[in-house]
Design an enzyme around this catalytic site. Structure first.
Site, PDB file in Angstrom:
ATOM      1  N   HIS A 100       0.847  -1.202   0.000  1.00  0.00           N
ATOM      2  CA  HIS A 100       0.000   0.000   0.000  1.00  0.00           C
ATOM      3  C   HIS A 100       0.884   1.255   0.000  1.00  0.00           C
ATOM      4  O   HIS A 100       0.621   2.218  -0.730  1.00  0.00           O
ATOM      5  CB  HIS A 100      -0.896   0.048   1.245  1.00  0.00           C
ATOM      6  CG  HIS A 100      -1.990  -0.977   1.280  1.00  0.00           C
ATOM      7  ND1 HIS A 100      -2.152  -1.845   2.324  1.00  0.00           N
ATOM      8  CD2 HIS A 100      -2.985  -1.257   0.404  1.00  0.00           C
ATOM      9  CE1 HIS A 100      -3.204  -2.624   2.097  1.00  0.00           C
ATOM     10  NE2 HIS A 100      -3.722  -2.282   0.935  1.00  0.00           N
ATOM     11  N   SER A 152      -2.853  -8.025   2.347  1.00  0.00           N
ATOM     12  CA  SER A 152      -3.148  -7.950   3.787  1.00  0.00           C
ATOM     13  C   SER A 152      -3.561  -9.321   4.308  1.00  0.00           C
ATOM     14  O   SER A 152      -3.168  -9.730   5.403  1.00  0.00           O
ATOM     15  CB  SER A 152      -4.276  -6.954   4.050  1.00  0.00           C
ATOM     16  OG  SER A 152      -3.907  -5.668   3.647  1.00  0.00           O
ATOM     17  N   ARG A 208      -1.575  -5.323  -8.745  1.00  0.00           N
ATOM     18  CA  ARG A 208      -0.416  -6.191  -8.534  1.00  0.00           C
ATOM     19  C   ARG A 208      -0.229  -7.144  -9.703  1.00  0.00           C
ATOM     20  O   ARG A 208       0.877  -7.346 -10.182  1.00  0.00           O
ATOM     21  CB  ARG A 208      -0.597  -7.021  -7.251  1.00  0.00           C
ATOM     22  CG  ARG A 208      -0.462  -6.214  -5.993  1.00  0.00           C
ATOM     23  CD  ARG A 208      -1.011  -6.960  -4.813  1.00  0.00           C
ATOM     24  NE  ARG A 208      -2.447  -7.235  -4.986  1.00  0.00           N
ATOM     25  CZ  ARG A 208      -3.244  -7.697  -4.058  1.00  0.00           C
ATOM     26  NH1 ARG A 208      -2.762  -8.000  -2.877  1.00  0.00           N
ATOM     27  NH2 ARG A 208      -4.526  -7.893  -4.281  1.00  0.00           N
ATOM     28  N   LYS A 224     -16.621  -7.749   4.455  1.00  0.00           N
ATOM     29  CA  LYS A 224     -16.013  -8.952   5.025  1.00  0.00           C
ATOM     30  C   LYS A 224     -15.599  -8.598   6.439  1.00  0.00           C
ATOM     31  O   LYS A 224     -15.454  -7.419   6.764  1.00  0.00           O
ATOM     32  CB  LYS A 224     -14.802  -9.390   4.193  1.00  0.00           C
ATOM     33  CG  LYS A 224     -13.782  -8.275   3.955  1.00  0.00           C
ATOM     34  CD  LYS A 224     -12.794  -8.576   2.851  1.00  0.00           C
ATOM     35  CE  LYS A 224     -12.003  -7.305   2.528  1.00  0.00           C
ATOM     36  NZ  LYS A 224     -11.179  -7.355   1.366  1.00  0.00           N
TER      37      LYS A 224
HETATM   38  O1  PNS Z   1      -8.807  -2.856   0.008  1.00  0.00           O
HETATM   39  P1  PNS Z   1     -10.021  -3.309  -0.728  1.00  0.00           P
HETATM   40  O2  PNS Z   1     -10.782  -4.326   0.085  1.00  0.00           O
HETATM   41  O3  PNS Z   1      -9.711  -3.802  -2.119  1.00  0.00           O
HETATM   42  O4  PNS Z   1     -10.936  -2.016  -0.884  1.00  0.00           O
HETATM   43  C1  PNS Z   1     -12.176  -2.082  -1.527  1.00  0.00           C
HETATM   44  C2  PNS Z   1     -12.903  -0.726  -1.431  1.00  0.00           C
HETATM   45  C3  PNS Z   1     -13.091  -0.355   0.022  1.00  0.00           C
HETATM   46  C4  PNS Z   1     -12.088   0.324  -2.136  1.00  0.00           C
HETATM   47  C5  PNS Z   1     -14.268  -0.921  -2.144  1.00  0.00           C
HETATM   48  O5  PNS Z   1     -14.937  -1.993  -1.573  1.00  0.00           O
HETATM   49  C6  PNS Z   1     -15.141   0.330  -2.062  1.00  0.00           C
HETATM   50  O6  PNS Z   1     -14.911   1.264  -2.797  1.00  0.00           O
HETATM   51  N1  PNS Z   1     -16.139   0.336  -1.151  1.00  0.00           N
HETATM   52  C7  PNS Z   1     -17.023   1.438  -0.954  1.00  0.00           C
HETATM   53  C8  PNS Z   1     -18.441   1.120  -1.420  1.00  0.00           C
HETATM   54  C9  PNS Z   1     -18.611   1.497  -2.866  1.00  0.00           C
HETATM   55  O7  PNS Z   1     -18.461   2.628  -3.279  1.00  0.00           O
HETATM   56  N2  PNS Z   1     -18.954   0.487  -3.675  1.00  0.00           N
HETATM   57  C10 PNS Z   1     -19.148   0.690  -5.082  1.00  0.00           C
HETATM   58  C11 PNS Z   1     -17.839   0.556  -5.843  1.00  0.00           C
HETATM   59  S1  PNS Z   1     -18.146  -0.529  -7.106  1.00  0.00           S
END
Ligand code: PNS
Length: 158
Positions: free
Chosen positions: A13, A124, A86, A37
């Site tokens: 990150h 993570s 990645r 999750k």
């Molecule tokens: O680290 P991660 O788990 O890949 O992060 C995912 C994250 C938090 C960036 C994604 O789940 C997100 O943007 N969540 C917010 C809800 C949202 O806007 N959902 C619509 C996007 S398609």
């Protein structure tokens, strides 16, 4: 804006954060509350660990959010969402999210940054798994995260 669950923040990150800072003057790291999750660390701890890891970067602010990412971006006046890639395996899900975010907030652009090759295997989830089994995670996460995981799983960091 650099969003994620950061459960916990890793060196991968931080690599993306540093690369993003070479493109943008200002960066908001958004720590998602509801990540769909169960998270190991509470939102407060995840935010504190991210803050600690970027404490030396004045251009970076850290905030938490729940709800839609594009709404969070709007609240901060952010026009770019930065995501790290990645490997090809990341692409499909990221592509889908980028398309949805474009539909929800056409004024916000998603930009992908390639992870440094030494972090392409890093996640993570795997860091947590290795730490849980007592494996060495030195260099894979910021020192504060390493300490936090060692404490949680009873492995003393000398
Ligand atoms: O680290 P991660 O788990 O890949 O992060 C995912 C994250 C938090 C960036 C994604 O789940 C997100 O943007 N969540 C917010 C809800 C949202 O806007 N959902 C619509 C996007 S398609």
């Amino acid at each position: 804006m650099c969003p994620g669950s950061f459960d916990p923040i890793t060196s991968g990150h931080l690599d993306i954060v540093e690369r993003a800072l070479s493109l943008f003057d200002r960066l908001v790291i958004g720590v998602a509350d509801d990540v769909g999750k169960e998270s190991l660390f509470s939102l407060e701890t995840r935010v504190a660990l991210v803050r600690g890891a970027v404490a030396d970067k004045a251009e970076v602010t850290v905030d938490s959010f729940s709800g839609l990412l594009v709404e969070f971006a709007r609240r901060h006046g952010a026009t770019v969402i930065v995501k790290g890639l990645r490997a090809v395996s990341d692409f499909e899900h990221e592509w889908q999210m980028a398309q949805f975010n474009r539909r929800l907030g056409p004024e916000v652009e998603t930009v992908f940054i390639m992870a440094s090759h030494q972090y392409t295997f890093l996640s993570s989830s795997l860091v947590k798994e290795i730490a849980a089994y007592g494996g060495d995670i030195e260099g894979l996460v910021p020192i504060q995260v390493e300490k936090e995981l060692s404490q949680l799983y009873g492995r003393q960091k000398s």
